[in-house]
Structures are given as C-alpha cells and as structure tokens.
Design an enzyme around this catalytic site. Sequence first.
Site: not given
Length: 499
Positions: A114, A439
Amino acid sequence: MPMFKVSVKWGKEKFSDIECNTDEPPEVFKAQLFALSGVQPDRQKVMMKGAVLKDDGWGGMKLKDGAMLLMMGTADDLPQAPPKKTLFMEDMSEQQLASALEVPAGLTNLGNTCYMNATIQCLRSVPELKESLKKYTGSLTAGGAIVPADSITAGLRDLVIAMEKSGQSIPPIVFLQVFHMAYPQFAEKSEHGGYQQQDANECWVEIVRCLQQKLPALKESPEQSTAATASRGFMDQYFSGEYDVTMKCEETEEEPVTRTTEKFLQLSCFIEKDVKYMHTGLRSLLEEHITKNSASLGRDAVYKKSNKIKRLPAYLTIQFVRFYYRKREDRDSVNAKILKDVKFPLSLDVFDLCSEELQQRLVPARDKFKQQEDREAEEAGKLKTSTGKGPKSSQKAEDDSKMIKHPFAFPDDVGSNNSGYYELQAVLTHKGRSSSSGHYVAWVKRKGDEWLMFDDDNVTPITSEDVLKLSGGGDWHTAYLLLYGPRVLQTPIETMETT
C-alpha cells in the site's frame, strides 16, 4: 536460497540469464517474462520437458543453471469482454458505482504494498509528470539487467499508461518486481514469509530520484535558457526548489558570514510541542542553531543558519516528520509515531518563507490575483443586491468556460511558481503506530470540491471536508506527505489585456 539463471525460448526470441528464485511465487518469474516479451502473465504458458508452470507453485519442475524453458503466448491486446446487461446505479456495489462514474483505476495490494500504491497515485496526479513519462523512451532492462533509474522510470511509464487505458484495478506486478530488484531493501520478508511494510516517504524519495535522473527537461527557448536552468531535468523544473542559506558564527564577529545555495525536493514540517499548524512547522525551518567547527576560533562553535526560499517549484512536496526512533532501556529502539493534530490548509501561501529578492518577483502575479478576487467580490455583491442570491453553481460553470488560464511559472523559469500561492492536490496518509506497520492511503483532488480516496484497489469519491479531517490526533488516517500544486489565475477573456 534456490536461485538459478535460466533461458526461455519464445517463438523466434530467446531470453538468457533470467534470474529464477523458486522461493518466490511463479508470478514473480512471469512478471520478468512480461517485462521482456510484453506477454501478460495470465496469457503465458511456460513449460519444461512437458511440465507446465502453474500460478500456485513450481510443481515438479526441476530447475538448474542453464535450464531451457519454453513459453507460449501472444503480446496482442486481450479481446474485449462481451457487453453485460444494464445495471442500475441503485443495484451497484461501491466498486461498480466508482467504475460507472469514471473513477480512475486503483492498484491491487500485492502484500503490504500500500505504501507504493499510495505514492504512485499521488505522483500520478501531476498532469505534466504523466505527459513527461509518456515521452520517455527508455526500456525496463538493459541487456537483461535492471538499471535502477532507467527501469523505475520505464516501469512507472508503463504502469501509468496501463492505468489510463483500464477502467478497473491493476495489479502492479511488473513495477513491484522492478522496484524490488532495483532496491532490495523494499523486498524484505516478514517472519511469516510475506513482504514487510515499508515507509512511504522512503519509497517516494527513491522514485523521485530515479525520475530526476532520467526525465528530460521541457524545452526552453534560447532566450529562456540560462546557465542555472541548462542542467535541469523535468523533476528539477517542476519539483525542486532552492534555498538561500546564510551561516553566521554566534561567538565571534570577526568570522565573515557565508552564503550558499541548497536544493530541496521536499520541505519538512517538524512537529514540535507548540506546532498546531503546518505553517508554524515550516517557519521553524527558517532559522536554526547548529554546532560546527570554526576555522577562525579553531574549535566547535554555535552558528545561526538562516534559510530563505529563492526558487519555488510548481509542485511543492511537504513531509510531516511524524516518525522517530524511541530508545527504551529494556530493549532495542522502536519506530514510533507522533499522532498530534497538525492542521494543514487547502490553499497555501509561502510568501513569508521566501527571500526578499524572490518576494519582489512574486508581487506582480499576486497583484493580479488580488485584482481578480476584488472583481469577483464586486460582481457577486451586485448579483446579490439585484437578486438576493449569489451566483448559482451552473452559472459559475458557464463563466469558467469564458475564462483564460494564465501561466503559473516565470517566463524565464519553466516549472516554477510565480506567485507563492498553492492549492492542495494530493495527500498521502498513514494509519497505525509506526512507519513499518499500519496502512497507507492516497487522497487525490479531482476538481473543485471533489476528491478521490485511493485505498489500494478501492477508489471512493469524497469531499475536501473529508480531507481536512486527516490532520491527526488519533488512530485515524493521518497526513504524512502533502503535494501542493500551483494556484492558476483565471480571468475573463474580455479583460485579458488589462491583467
């Protein structure tokens, strides 16, 4: 580690000395073949002595150095899928609705990637960068080898082009493979065998450095070209700024003040105790005290270092310095995160961070902005007086079609900012407690108040109000990197001559 160098025969082509690591999934090997042949991984049929390579494992293939494999598959475009029956918006999933609304392609998470996906989506928001990438003619490999700057630039070019052609999410397999081969530190595996999470800013810096080396500058006319601009590439034109730096010894008046120039690709916002707004953190860069050796005193002394911006790039990158290593007595240092809420603006003015010389050069464009704002305020006031209401959004859209956009750069400096005014264009956020976990997500401005959240392959329309909530203060997504683009002056066509 079972690493072999093999050859692959594809039609009349033969590729030699291809690295094959059977500890990695076959799709990584197929990604290399895609880079060499242009045959999509899902269209490849790779065989060795009758055994066919599967996607989920190496099976009974007994590889060794010098082994010859056979690949079948065509590099032609895939046929279009047959048309589907009509699907009404109320029956669509979020992903289907995003596709129907012509939302750009997302990027599939290939296992803690990510950080890379978010970086690519933010950089891809710069239209001039996309055009420059499309013109790049370099290749992914040179004689079968990975050359970091060439390979990363070519890989990003191919990925950006593929994202524009596709209305669906794309797995960035080839770019990830090239990135890992160029920078093995990003390919580290966790104890569970998957890829480790990485720092998005470190990824951003490496990609930008590669682009800085390979993308050529936009052409300037002979009268525009100067000694200072002759050596600039595209990234230096549009992403690089310059400081005027003065250094004065605080312990003696006899030592002369030194003046130098420093380049930067990012501004850092240090989050000190009293920093509640981004601009406060940026202003702390203007002056700092450092200790270094004094030639006149023959010992270490305290110096006052003053920084003033002497060149503003069109696209200004700002990093919130949120991560640091915290020492603990009972164990090794840990990577920690500063969660503090630090507000950032949608519109940024950096006039007070600039040198006096640059400030003088910024004034003409700033005066034009002021004139246009005064004109718009006067017209809005007249409309409200006559109708009791302000201009409708439809009326404003009609007016925009009658506007002319003025250059945002100085005539003699392609890719610069001539006003000191910026508009927020993209935000890269982190959710979690350390840069090596959690994330990363990209938030990119589309137009007006419309934004898009790129959470890997999930692309969601949002508003600027949602973006302003990314300032920190808790475990929600927190701004880590901000990308500001130039504020563009627009004036009515009929008043062009007077501006």
